[in-house]
Design an enzyme around this catalytic site. Sequence first.
Site, PDB file in Angstrom:
ATOM      1  N   SER A  25       4.739  -5.699  -2.664  1.00  0.00           N
ATOM      2  CA  SER A  25       4.921  -4.273  -2.890  1.00  0.00           C
ATOM      3  C   SER A  25       5.643  -3.629  -1.701  1.00  0.00           C
ATOM      4  O   SER A  25       6.750  -4.033  -1.368  1.00  0.00           O
ATOM      5  CB  SER A  25       3.577  -3.607  -3.195  1.00  0.00           C
ATOM      6  OG  SER A  25       3.744  -2.312  -3.715  1.00  0.00           O
ATOM      7  N   GLY A  43       0.803  -1.217   0.000  1.00  0.00           N
ATOM      8  CA  GLY A  43       0.000   0.000   0.000  1.00  0.00           C
ATOM      9  C   GLY A  43       0.829   1.257   0.000  1.00  0.00           C
ATOM     10  O   GLY A  43       0.398   2.302   0.500  1.00  0.00           O
TER      11      GLY A  43
END
Length: 541
Positions: free
Chosen positions: A199, A119
Amino acid sequence: MRCKKNLILFTLFVANLIDQPAPEVSIDQGTLIGKVSVDGTFFEYIGIPYASTNSSTRFQAPGPAPSWKGVLNAVDEIHFCPQSTLIGVVGSEDCLKINVYVPAMAKRPLPVMVFIHGGAFILGGGGKFLYGPDFIVKKEVILVTFNYRIGALGFLCLRIKEAPGNAGLKDQIAALRWVKKNIAAFGGDPDNITLFGESAGATSASLLLASDVTKGLFNRVIIQSGSSLSNWAINRNPLWVASLLAKSLGHNTEDPLEIYKLFSQMSVSELVLAKARKPLTKYFDTQLLHLPCVEKTFPGEEYVINDLPYYLLEKKSESVPVIFGSNSKEGFFLISGDTDESLEERNGRYLFASDLHFESEEEAAVEAEKIQKFYFGEEKISMKQLMNLSVLYTQLYFEIPALLETDVLRKNTNATIYNYYFDYSGNRNFMKKRTGFTNESGACHGDDLFYLFNTVLLPFRVDNKDKKFIDTITTLWTNFAKYGDPTPKKTDLDFKWTPSSNTQINVLHINEEFKMGAMPNPQAYHLWKSIYYKYRKREIE
């Protein structure tokens, strides 16, 4: 008779609407109880506090895990660390909660997989709305997910004792210590813990692998679409970034104590909503404000990162097995909002970031010209060249850093390293659809998640092809967690995932078929490897 049958069916229906209690678990903090999953195959213990934080410990390492009297009802599915969303600011400052999902019938002790959510270090949480455990726990492992502080609360870095930086990473370490201490009470094996993330979560996992304070907290790592060697992994000028944020609030100062006093007295909502834009420079730096940093060390205070990650990895002596990989079309995620105007801003600037150092502007210009020609030929960057830009983003931000991290670990440790290239396109490639590239081949950034997790918020149709793929990919991930080998001798899989060697990077190409092969884009790898080998920045600003 018919009436009796209907009554039984109605009773079963009502029972499914009521949470069935899972077995009680006792840990040092107290006793807790969870609930049984809807299908009855696993136990859920959700929202357990693993550490503490509030306005008095803002920007610092978390405090100890709180205890409680009586029995904690660990079923609270809605808990986030503060963040800005489409419906406004959500989450509370006291947000350090962990979730444990335990197969109901599997033989104990069970391997443990701890997931760090992504995120961009400003969004997300560990809840099952996005990270549903069903696919993974089916393979007889315990899945653990958790929240950590994000945005300024987690990554303000002033390099003073009051705000040394990396509070979010320190939360992650606290979560891992909690798992190490408590997972046996849930039936888990504290000596068989696999850390994985995607990520920003993958970059976090890479940083924790590089750090010298995490020894013994995990046994294996899976790094999906991230790396501590990516140019967006580290805030290289954190005080300047914090001063930009302060300036956006009407305070023109670079004094770290003044900035600390300003931010520590703000409400959570005010802090989350504070925004600033970095001025464009010649370098192709990220616009992300809140990132991990290289900390200044203080006596009696634990740090996470005290040098640039490359040099920490160079000094690694532990040989922790790792899976590294990226998706074939990561860049779709980053080009989806581009316009002619935004792309024109890039022309005339370097196509590399300030994690490189050159002795002169002329030297930098020569290397920039090489990159420009490699990706765009003689053309300017424009909407006409949008797919070329996507390739640049894919390789520069994700694909190449993972390969360079593979290189440094191959050179300096005896770690077993597996590499993959995720190219599968099925009905669950949500991010590719979300960014408007449904009809393109390959996998966008984040598409892999929806084949590992049963996302509650997005009830996808699972056809036979996707079902088979989910079974294969979760088998690989959980085999690695169980045995350190995704394709051990005793397996139903009809292929062998060969680790990379000292002389060659071997890559599993993940598509409808799973095949071993060479790295997908060797020319790009050699171009960037030569540039980073020669110009990688050594100094901390």
